[in-house]
Design a protein around this motif. Sequence first.
Motif, PDB file in Angstrom:
ATOM      1  N   LEU A 283       0.832  -1.212   0.000  1.00  0.00           N
ATOM      2  CA  LEU A 283       0.000   0.000   0.000  1.00  0.00           C
ATOM      3  C   LEU A 283       0.862   1.257   0.000  1.00  0.00           C
ATOM      4  CD1 LEU A 283      -2.828  -1.035   2.496  1.00  0.00           C
ATOM      5  CD2 LEU A 283      -3.023  -0.738   0.031  1.00  0.00           C
ATOM      6  N   LEU A 284       1.950   1.235   0.773  1.00  0.00           N
ATOM      7  CA  LEU A 284       2.842   2.399   0.795  1.00  0.00           C
ATOM      8  C   LEU A 284       3.439   2.656  -0.584  1.00  0.00           C
ATOM      9  CD1 LEU A 284       4.756   1.813   4.168  1.00  0.00           C
ATOM     10  CD2 LEU A 284       2.950   3.485   3.713  1.00  0.00           C
ATOM     11  N   VAL A 285       3.894   1.589  -1.254  1.00  0.00           N
ATOM     12  CA  VAL A 285       4.499   1.741  -2.578  1.00  0.00           C
ATOM     13  C   VAL A 285       3.454   2.197  -3.591  1.00  0.00           C
ATOM     14  CG1 VAL A 285       5.613   0.502  -4.471  1.00  0.00           C
ATOM     15  CG2 VAL A 285       6.322   0.073  -2.120  1.00  0.00           C
ATOM     16  N   ILE A 286       2.255   1.619  -3.541  1.00  0.00           N
ATOM     17  CA  ILE A 286       1.204   1.978  -4.503  1.00  0.00           C
ATOM     18  C   ILE A 286       0.837   3.449  -4.366  1.00  0.00           C
ATOM     19  CG2 ILE A 286      -1.223   1.615  -5.079  1.00  0.00           C
ATOM     20  CD1 ILE A 286      -0.813  -1.338  -4.349  1.00  0.00           C
TER      21      ILE A 286
ATOM     22  N   THR B  56      -1.862  11.680   4.107  1.00  0.00           N
ATOM     23  CA  THR B  56      -2.948  11.240   4.984  1.00  0.00           C
ATOM     24  C   THR B  56      -3.203   9.749   4.854  1.00  0.00           C
ATOM     25  OG1 THR B  56      -3.974  13.433   4.792  1.00  0.00           O
ATOM     26  CG2 THR B  56      -5.354  11.636   5.613  1.00  0.00           C
ATOM     27  N   LEU B  57      -3.234   9.260   3.605  1.00  0.00           N
ATOM     28  CA  LEU B  57      -3.442   7.827   3.386  1.00  0.00           C
ATOM     29  C   LEU B  57      -2.304   7.001   3.991  1.00  0.00           C
ATOM     30  CD1 LEU B  57      -4.768   7.787  -0.303  1.00  0.00           C
ATOM     31  CD2 LEU B  57      -6.061   7.336   1.774  1.00  0.00           C
ATOM     32  N   ILE B  58      -1.069   7.468   3.802  1.00  0.00           N
ATOM     33  CA  ILE B  58       0.077   6.731   4.344  1.00  0.00           C
ATOM     34  C   ILE B  58       0.032   6.715   5.867  1.00  0.00           C
ATOM     35  CG2 ILE B  58       2.588   6.854   4.636  1.00  0.00           C
ATOM     36  CD1 ILE B  58       2.759   7.739   1.713  1.00  0.00           C
ATOM     37  N   LEU B  59      -0.335   7.840   6.483  1.00  0.00           N
ATOM     38  CA  LEU B  59      -0.444   7.884   7.944  1.00  0.00           C
ATOM     39  C   LEU B  59      -1.505   6.909   8.434  1.00  0.00           C
ATOM     40  CD1 LEU B  59       0.381   9.175  10.626  1.00  0.00           C
ATOM     41  CD2 LEU B  59      -1.338  10.953  10.215  1.00  0.00           C
TER      42      LEU B  59
ATOM     43  N   LEU C 180     -10.680   2.011   6.087  1.00  0.00           N
ATOM     44  CA  LEU C 180      -9.673   2.169   5.045  1.00  0.00           C
ATOM     45  C   LEU C 180     -10.154   1.595   3.716  1.00  0.00           C
ATOM     46  CD1 LEU C 180      -6.774   3.125   4.456  1.00  0.00           C
ATOM     47  CD2 LEU C 180      -5.987   0.833   5.048  1.00  0.00           C
ATOM     48  N   PHE C 181     -10.778   0.428   3.763  1.00  0.00           N
ATOM     49  CA  PHE C 181     -11.286  -0.197   2.536  1.00  0.00           C
ATOM     50  C   PHE C 181     -12.375   0.663   1.901  1.00  0.00           C
ATOM     51  CE2 PHE C 181     -14.484  -2.911   0.507  1.00  0.00           C
ATOM     52  CZ  PHE C 181     -13.717  -3.482  -0.496  1.00  0.00           C
ATOM     53  N   VAL C 182     -13.284   1.196   2.704  1.00  0.00           N
ATOM     54  CA  VAL C 182     -14.379   2.014   2.168  1.00  0.00           C
ATOM     55  C   VAL C 182     -13.845   3.291   1.537  1.00  0.00           C
ATOM     56  CG1 VAL C 182     -16.403   3.378   2.796  1.00  0.00           C
ATOM     57  CG2 VAL C 182     -16.123   1.072   3.711  1.00  0.00           C
TER      58      VAL C 182
END
Length: 484
Positions: free
Chosen positions: A32-35, A264-267, A444-446
Amino acid sequence: MRTISKIAFSNDKRNRTRSVLIMTAICLTTMLLVIISTIGNGLILLQKDQAASSYGSNYGLFIAADGTQLKEVERRAEISDIGIMCTEGILKGNENGGFVSADETVRKMLPYNQEYVLKEGTYPEKAQEIAAGRAFFDAVGYHDVKVGDTVTLEYRSGMQSEYAPVEFTVSGILYDRDEYTIEASYVVFGSQDFYNERVAEGDRQYNIYFTLSDSANVSMNNVAPVIKEIADSCGIDQKNVIINDLYLQWVLQPSYEMIVVCGTLILGIVLFSVVVIYNIFQVGIAQKVQEYGKIKALGATRKQMKQLIFREGILLAVPSIPLGLLFGFLIAKVSFNWLVEQGNLVSSGIKNHQVPLFSLTMILICIFVSFLTVVLALRKPMKIVSRISPIEATRYLDGSKTQKQGRRKGRKDVTVFSMAMANVTGNPKRTIATILTMGLSCVLFVIISNYVGNIDTEHEARIAINHGQFELQLDYSQNYDEAY
């Protein structure tokens, strides 16, 4: 040290279920971090590339500069790349277009002079060579032109001279683009030698395209004064200075919105992963408290117990992170190419934008954040294990408290549901942590599914170009035609 590493490796090997779950969590975290980082960085690079294709990659332009001013510009250390373009004159049938000589640097900088515009052949180098699209040759009466053919065109050097026939050799064929043919305006390339032959040295004028080097230390706030100061020092009038603001906004001004969204997503991913990995380790520790107590009884210090848990986690992270990097980059590449293809469906162009997605800096940051996530998840398990007493470990029963004195409340009928509820209520902390973990994963999925599912390329395009929006331009000329 070797003994601790062997024990850590043995624990990981013995607890295969726990190890597989932790490795999966670390691998998914890294993916997820790489994507997110790769796609975010790719979108920023794509926006800059599109800005260069739309507005050119030059910082600015000095128009109508003479030879002396050109030499002064070339001496400036703040300027890194310099491209020269000269107006060759006027070709009959292309009065609204341009007949120019441009060096390789200019062809790379200008949006319509990118290298891919040349379909076949080469750009003009000799005095009588010419390069243009087939639409131009069709407009002047030459159909099915090939490289090496000879054409005769009506040419004049300016408004003071009359048209005269000049013979040219076709050195190259350019791609035809719609915006060149709407008003019968075409870009035609000649050579610098042709310009030097037709224009006296004292009358020559140059359009100087340039970029600034890092030594100039410019930002969007001070780029205009810096460029104007360079023009003044070279004797160029400020009215002949054009600053490429639209391109510089993308190059000099960071994409804060994209950075905030990705950050924000990475955090959120890091916090979620810390909770997941911590809970898996916590369950494993609860099941092996007596074993850790025995190790403590053999003389292991608190520091060594912490190192034991730390190495158990790191040994699982070492193979998981490379797998996450590999799969994450492959998924990011496929997803990014799909986004680019969707964008091309609502835009016209002769070449798809391709930007380098691989960034060593981003990969190193993802590796660091992944290891940091594992370390943060291991902090509390390390403290718990380091505080285990050999005496307490022998009496430890999976975190349950010692029964209070008195009668034990029993049940007449024992069912699967009652046993499940006993496990759930027996350890409230673990139950609450599990519920929070599952809740965060659903959130997170939603968020990701809604963001991806609501991408509408046509809507994004219409933000910039609404239905029915048009622009009116006044067509005029400041040059008086003295010959006609």
